[in-house]
Write a protein that holds these residues in place. Structure first.
Motif, PDB file in Angstrom:
ATOM      1  N   ARG A 196     -86.536 -84.832   5.450  1.00  0.00           N
ATOM      2  CA  ARG A 196     -85.345 -85.153   4.663  1.00  0.00           C
ATOM      3  C   ARG A 196     -84.195 -85.584   5.578  1.00  0.00           C
ATOM      4  N   ILE A 197     -83.252 -86.293   4.979  1.00  0.00           N
ATOM      5  CA  ILE A 197     -82.068 -86.789   5.681  1.00  0.00           C
ATOM      6  C   ILE A 197     -80.832 -86.313   4.932  1.00  0.00           C
ATOM      7  N   GLY A 198     -79.766 -86.024   5.649  1.00  0.00           N
ATOM      8  CA  GLY A 198     -78.539 -85.592   4.983  1.00  0.00           C
ATOM      9  C   GLY A 198     -77.357 -85.609   5.919  1.00  0.00           C
ATOM     10  N   SER A 199     -76.171 -85.469   5.357  1.00  0.00           N
ATOM     11  CA  SER A 199     -74.942 -85.441   6.148  1.00  0.00           C
ATOM     12  C   SER A 199     -74.983 -84.301   7.152  1.00  0.00           C
ATOM     13  N   GLN A 200     -74.387 -84.537   8.306  1.00  0.00           N
ATOM     14  CA  GLN A 200     -74.292 -83.516   9.337  1.00  0.00           C
ATOM     15  C   GLN A 200     -73.425 -82.341   8.897  1.00  0.00           C
ATOM     16  N   PHE A 201     -72.531 -82.568   7.932  1.00  0.00           N
ATOM     17  CA  PHE A 201     -71.543 -81.558   7.559  1.00  0.00           C
ATOM     18  C   PHE A 201     -71.908 -80.917   6.223  1.00  0.00           C
ATOM     19  N   PHE A 202     -71.918 -79.588   6.204  1.00  0.00           N
ATOM     20  CA  PHE A 202     -72.444 -78.845   5.068  1.00  0.00           C
ATOM     21  C   PHE A 202     -71.692 -77.535   4.910  1.00  0.00           C
ATOM     22  N   VAL A 203     -71.967 -76.851   3.809  1.00  0.00           N
ATOM     23  CA  VAL A 203     -71.516 -75.472   3.596  1.00  0.00           C
ATOM     24  C   VAL A 203     -72.733 -74.677   3.160  1.00  0.00           C
ATOM     25  N   VAL A 204     -73.093 -73.641   3.918  1.00  0.00           N
ATOM     26  CA  VAL A 204     -74.278 -72.856   3.577  1.00  0.00           C
ATOM     27  C   VAL A 204     -73.907 -71.400   3.306  1.00  0.00           C
ATOM     28  N   THR A 205     -74.737 -70.761   2.514  1.00  0.00           N
ATOM     29  CA  THR A 205     -74.557 -69.350   2.197  1.00  0.00           C
ATOM     30  C   THR A 205     -74.956 -68.496   3.400  1.00  0.00           C
ATOM     31  N   ARG A 206     -74.617 -67.227   3.331  1.00  0.00           N
ATOM     32  CA  ARG A 206     -74.981 -66.310   4.412  1.00  0.00           C
ATOM     33  C   ARG A 206     -76.507 -66.214   4.545  1.00  0.00           C
ATOM     34  N   ARG A 207     -77.208 -66.204   3.436  1.00  0.00           N
ATOM     35  CA  ARG A 207     -78.669 -66.132   3.472  1.00  0.00           C
ATOM     36  C   ARG A 207     -79.255 -67.348   4.192  1.00  0.00           C
ATOM     37  N   HIS A 208     -78.737 -68.528   3.880  1.00  0.00           N
ATOM     38  CA  HIS A 208     -79.234 -69.731   4.538  1.00  0.00           C
ATOM     39  C   HIS A 208     -78.779 -69.814   5.988  1.00  0.00           C
ATOM     40  N   ALA A 209     -77.606 -69.296   6.288  1.00  0.00           N
ATOM     41  CA  ALA A 209     -77.135 -69.266   7.683  1.00  0.00           C
ATOM     42  C   ALA A 209     -78.102 -68.444   8.532  1.00  0.00           C
TER      43      ALA A 209
END
Length: 391
Positions: A251-264
């Motif tokens: 997959r491809i996506g923007s370098q800039f994101f907001v992730v949850t603590r679980r995903h972090a």
């Protein structure tokens, strides 16, 4: 005829040995040196199978012997050594508690190689925010001078940082480093926002906090079947990503994101996919690990836990040089802020999240925007309270 005595035989042998050594020394080698014997690597172009779903325009190389493969693996020694120095950090961050302690905080993570040009605007942004609801972290490439140094709300917020460069895994490593420090620093960190030094806020802190904490999902652009996707996947070699990352899962996506603590925590725990994305590329023009790794990892591990869109607005229209449009000072005004707010994010695969993330139903607000020229700071400051922070 007299038989030779033992003494005479010994003398004859002593005379013959030097002659034998001399003969061997001056005789030409009968077997040519091969790559497998330690010569130069033989690089053979890989034939592209006609039954592949996509053509491969790359010229990739296959090492034909075990010794050659071992020699090729030495190419990654420096990168692996660089990453291994972070292993202790990643291991400790991977063990943090999944549940954040109250009050839930936002972790703002700036990835930069220069002083933050919009620090005055961010100062106003954070000054109108409750201090117990956010933390700031900065990854600053140590090769650059930061003059003026980070001050105000940014003082003392630089984490131990390492050099970064495009077309390499170093930007991805820096983001993982930021996430790890944020996880370890404060158990209350609940959402982790990665930002560029050219980013500005489009809303007040109160609006941003309510949007992010009110959602139980990460906001990360996850796109498939993009133009050039196969070339990006094969940038390290035609089969280098296999078997861990088949092209169908890339997959491809923007370098800039907001992730949850679980995903972090999921990001810093990962070793399997990261071992592939940290490999050096053979084709730099297709090598952007920071735009591939996070989107691929979360898409493979927990697609339903993500809203497949970035909340950082950027304008790529008409751009072909790898850099988005930069807004000049003359363009910056209330109308531009309102226009950027009104745009709708581009969503990834509709089917990945079912009806909850349907492309036709969602319209999440952009919370940040880039790129703005440093000369636009005075105009942004003048309209901060009346426009940007007024929702």
């Amino acid at each position: 005829m007299l038989s030779p005595s033992p003494v005479s035989l010994l003398c004859a042998l002593l005379l013959c040995v030097p002659l034998a050594v001399l003969f061997v020394a001056i005789s030409p080698a009968t077997t040519p040196t091969s790559a497998a014997d330690g010569g130069d690597l033989v690089r053979t172009p890989v034939a592209i199978s006609p039954n592949r779903s996509r053509p491969n325009p790359l010229t990739t190389f296959k090492h034909t012997t075990k010794n050659q493969q071992e020699m090729a693996n030495n190419i990654t020694t420096n990168q692996r050594a660089e990453d291994s120095s972070d292993e202790s950090l990643f291991r400790r961050a991977a063990r943090v508690n999944l549940m954040p302690s109250p009050p839930r905080k936002l972790a703002f993570m700036f990835l930069t190689t220069a002083p933050l040009p919009f620090a005055p605007l961010w100062e106003l942004y954070f000054h109108q925010a409750p201090r117990n609801l956010y933390n700031i972290y900065i990854h600053a490439d140590p090769r650059f001078r930061y003059h003026p140094p980070f001050s105000g709300v940014f003082e003392g917020r630089v984490i131990p940082s390492k050099p970064t460069s495009r077309h390499s895994p170093t930007l991805t490593s820096a983001a993982r480093r930021l996430i790890s420090h944020a996880l370890l620093h404060d158990r209350s960190n609940s959402r982790f926002a990665l930002l560029s030094p050219s980013c500005i806020p489009l809303h007040s802190f109160e609006f941003t906090y309510a949007t992010l904490v009110g959602s139980g999902k990460s906001f990360i652009e996850i796109l498939s079947n993009e133009v050039g996707a196969y070339e990006r996947w094969a940038a390290r070699g035609e089969d280098a990503m296999l078997p861990e990352v088949p092209f169908e899962d890339f997959r491809i996506g923007s370098q800039f994101f907001v992730v949850t603590r679980r995903h972090a925590r999921m990001i810093v725990r990962d070793r399997r996919l990261w071992a592939k994305f940290m490999l050096p590329c053979l084709v730099n023009d297709a090598c952007y690990p920071e735009e591939h790794y996070f989107a691929t990892l979360l898409s493979m591990k927990d697609p339903r836990g993500c809203v497949p869109a970035t909340l950082t607005h950027v304008d790529w229209a008409g751009r072909y040089d790898g850099h988005p449009r930069m807004y000049n000072a003359s363009e910056v005004g209330p109308d531009l802020i309102l226009v950027l707010r009104s745009h709708r994010p581009r969503y990834g695969d509709e089917e990945m999240n079912g009806n909850d993330s349907s492309v036709t139903e969602r319209r999440d607000p952009f919370l940040f925007a880039r790129k703005f020229s440093p000369g636009s700071v005075p105009r942004l400051l003048r309209m901060a309270n009346d426009v940007i922070f007024r929702d």
